[in-house]
Design an enzyme around this catalytic site. Sequence first.
Site, PDB file in Angstrom:
ATOM      1  N   GLU A 265     -54.574  -0.868   6.771  1.00 43.78           N
ATOM      2  CA  GLU A 265     -53.973   0.055   7.579  1.00 43.78           C
ATOM      3  C   GLU A 265     -52.800  -0.091   7.971  1.00 43.78           C
ATOM      4  OE1 GLU A 265     -54.179   2.807   8.987  1.00 43.78           O
ATOM      5  OE2 GLU A 265     -55.895   3.197  10.145  1.00 43.78           O
ATOM      6  N   ASP A 266     -51.949   1.045   8.206  1.00 48.94           N
ATOM      7  CA  ASP A 266     -50.505   0.899   8.404  1.00 48.94           C
ATOM      8  C   ASP A 266     -50.543   0.470  10.071  1.00 48.94           C
ATOM      9  OD1 ASP A 266     -51.648   3.401   9.520  1.00 48.94           O
ATOM     10  OD2 ASP A 266     -50.217   4.674   8.766  1.00 48.94           O
TER      11      ASP A 266
ATOM     12  N   ASP B  21     -53.432   2.405  16.742  1.00 49.20           N
ATOM     13  CA  ASP B  21     -52.739   2.676  18.068  1.00 49.20           C
ATOM     14  C   ASP B  21     -53.895   2.725  19.190  1.00 49.20           C
ATOM     15  OD1 ASP B  21     -51.374   3.919  20.301  1.00 49.20           O
ATOM     16  OD2 ASP B  21     -51.044   5.937  19.242  1.00 49.20           O
TER      17      ASP B  21
ATOM     18  N   ASP C 123     -44.684   8.546   9.280  1.00 49.47           N
ATOM     19  CA  ASP C 123     -44.227   9.896   9.464  1.00 49.47           C
ATOM     20  C   ASP C 123     -43.923  10.642  11.036  1.00 49.47           C
ATOM     21  OD1 ASP C 123     -46.816  10.683   9.858  1.00 49.47           O
ATOM     22  OD2 ASP C 123     -46.313  12.578   9.377  1.00 49.47           O
TER      23      ASP C 123
ATOM     24  N   LYS D 132     -50.495  -1.562  18.343  1.00 48.75           N
ATOM     25  CA  LYS D 132     -49.888  -1.258  19.638  1.00 48.75           C
ATOM     26  C   LYS D 132     -50.652  -1.573  20.791  1.00 48.75           C
ATOM     27  CE  LYS D 132     -47.574   3.001  18.093  1.00 48.75           C
ATOM     28  NZ  LYS D 132     -47.480   4.350  18.633  1.00 48.75           N
TER      29      LYS D 132
ATOM     30  N   ARG E 130     -41.324   9.446   5.942  1.00 50.21           N
ATOM     31  CA  ARG E 130     -42.214   8.319   5.257  1.00 50.21           C
ATOM     32  C   ARG E 130     -41.431   7.393   4.244  1.00 50.21           C
ATOM     33  NH1 ARG E 130     -47.501   9.154   6.446  1.00 50.21           N
ATOM     34  NH2 ARG E 130     -48.133  11.269   6.747  1.00 50.21           N
TER      35      ARG E 130
ATOM     36  N   PHE F 242     -43.136   5.396  19.813  1.00 52.11           N
ATOM     37  CA  PHE F 242     -43.549   6.054  18.509  1.00 52.11           C
ATOM     38  C   PHE F 242     -42.537   5.428  17.515  1.00 52.11           C
ATOM     39  CE2 PHE F 242     -43.175   9.212  15.178  1.00 52.11           C
ATOM     40  CZ  PHE F 242     -44.560   9.616  15.065  1.00 52.11           C
ATOM     41  N   VAL F 243     -43.095   5.152  16.128  1.00 50.03           N
ATOM     42  CA  VAL F 243     -42.376   4.608  15.204  1.00 50.03           C
ATOM     43  C   VAL F 243     -42.422   5.295  13.925  1.00 50.03           C
ATOM     44  CG1 VAL F 243     -42.223   2.390  16.148  1.00 50.03           C
ATOM     45  CG2 VAL F 243     -44.189   2.971  14.760  1.00 50.03           C
TER      46      VAL F 243
HETATM   47  P1  5GP Z   1     -55.398   5.406  16.415  1.00 46.81           P
HETATM   48  O1  5GP Z   1     -56.840   6.116  15.812  1.00 46.81           O
HETATM   49  O2  5GP Z   1     -55.473   3.673  16.414  1.00 46.81           O
HETATM   50  O3  5GP Z   1     -54.971   5.994  17.528  1.00 46.81           O
HETATM   51  O4  5GP Z   1     -54.377   5.866  15.481  1.00 46.81           O
HETATM   52  C1  5GP Z   1     -53.939   5.424  14.217  1.00 46.81           C
HETATM   53  C2  5GP Z   1     -53.223   6.399  13.289  1.00 46.81           C
HETATM   54  O5  5GP Z   1     -52.343   7.073  14.027  1.00 46.81           O
HETATM   55  C3  5GP Z   1     -52.533   5.598  12.192  1.00 46.81           C
HETATM   56  O6  5GP Z   1     -53.049   5.251  11.072  1.00 46.81           O
HETATM   57  C4  5GP Z   1     -51.223   6.215  11.976  1.00 46.81           C
HETATM   58  O7  5GP Z   1     -51.725   7.537  10.985  1.00 46.81           O
HETATM   59  C5  5GP Z   1     -51.213   7.270  13.570  1.00 46.81           C
HETATM   60  N1  5GP Z   1     -49.964   6.554  14.316  1.00 46.81           N
HETATM   61  C6  5GP Z   1     -50.339   5.950  15.403  1.00 46.81           C
HETATM   62  N2  5GP Z   1     -49.279   5.577  16.030  1.00 46.81           N
HETATM   63  C7  5GP Z   1     -48.342   6.060  15.163  1.00 46.81           C
HETATM   64  C8  5GP Z   1     -46.768   5.897  15.490  1.00 46.81           C
HETATM   65  O8  5GP Z   1     -46.159   5.067  16.268  1.00 46.81           O
HETATM   66  N3  5GP Z   1     -45.973   6.573  14.410  1.00 46.81           N
HETATM   67  C9  5GP Z   1     -46.619   7.164  13.455  1.00 46.81           C
HETATM   68  N4  5GP Z   1     -45.891   7.875  12.592  1.00 46.81           N
HETATM   69  N5  5GP Z   1     -47.978   7.332  13.268  1.00 46.81           N
HETATM   70  C10 5GP Z   1     -48.685   6.420  14.308  1.00 46.81           C
END
Ligand code: 5GP
Length: 176
Positions: free
Chosen positions: A100-101, A104, A160, A132, A166, A153-154
Amino acid sequence: MVVIKDKTFEKFISYEEILTKVSTLAHKINSDYKGQKPLFISVLNGSFMFAADLLKEIGLDCEISFVKVASYDKMESTGNIKQLIGLNENIFNRDVIIIEDIIDTGRTISKILEEFQSLGAKSIEVVALFQKPKSGLVREELKYVGFELPDAFVLGYGLDYDGLGRNLKDLYKLKN
Ligand code: 5GP
């Protein structure tokens, strides 16, 4: 600094720092999975750069596959997975490592873990480059985490803003 649409972003983590971290994560995986044949599953789109750099450092006999999840609307996590598509491998009895990237809220990864569990994987671990603070809920499930980020936010290095950014090599943070 980069400007994308209406937002300005400042450089936050350099590509060199990212590569050093990626290599540390890969070495841990190499030693933990010695003698095993894991199946890496990269969650697109955001993890494509991370997956490429990570796999170059993996010395194991392994496979890699890609799935896609759409769950992020511009700058806010919508919280609900729309779809998990592209899982063609039989993961029954496999040692799965999800790439996973960024985590959040942790909702996306929790749903993915649930889905894979139900398909009978032998073991499932997650390697996430960024995490995060909000994702505290799933912390104990994440074995391999690169960087702990502040709640900002990054973008860049695969991540992206509304489809753009990206391709940036380094990681950038939204400037207030
Ligand atoms: P979660 O379900 O954990 O809240 O969100 C995960 C997904 O949200 C990540 O795989 C990513 O695609 C996106 N995401 C979460 N934080 C960021 C951020 O700071 N920047 C970007 N570009 N995408 C994010």
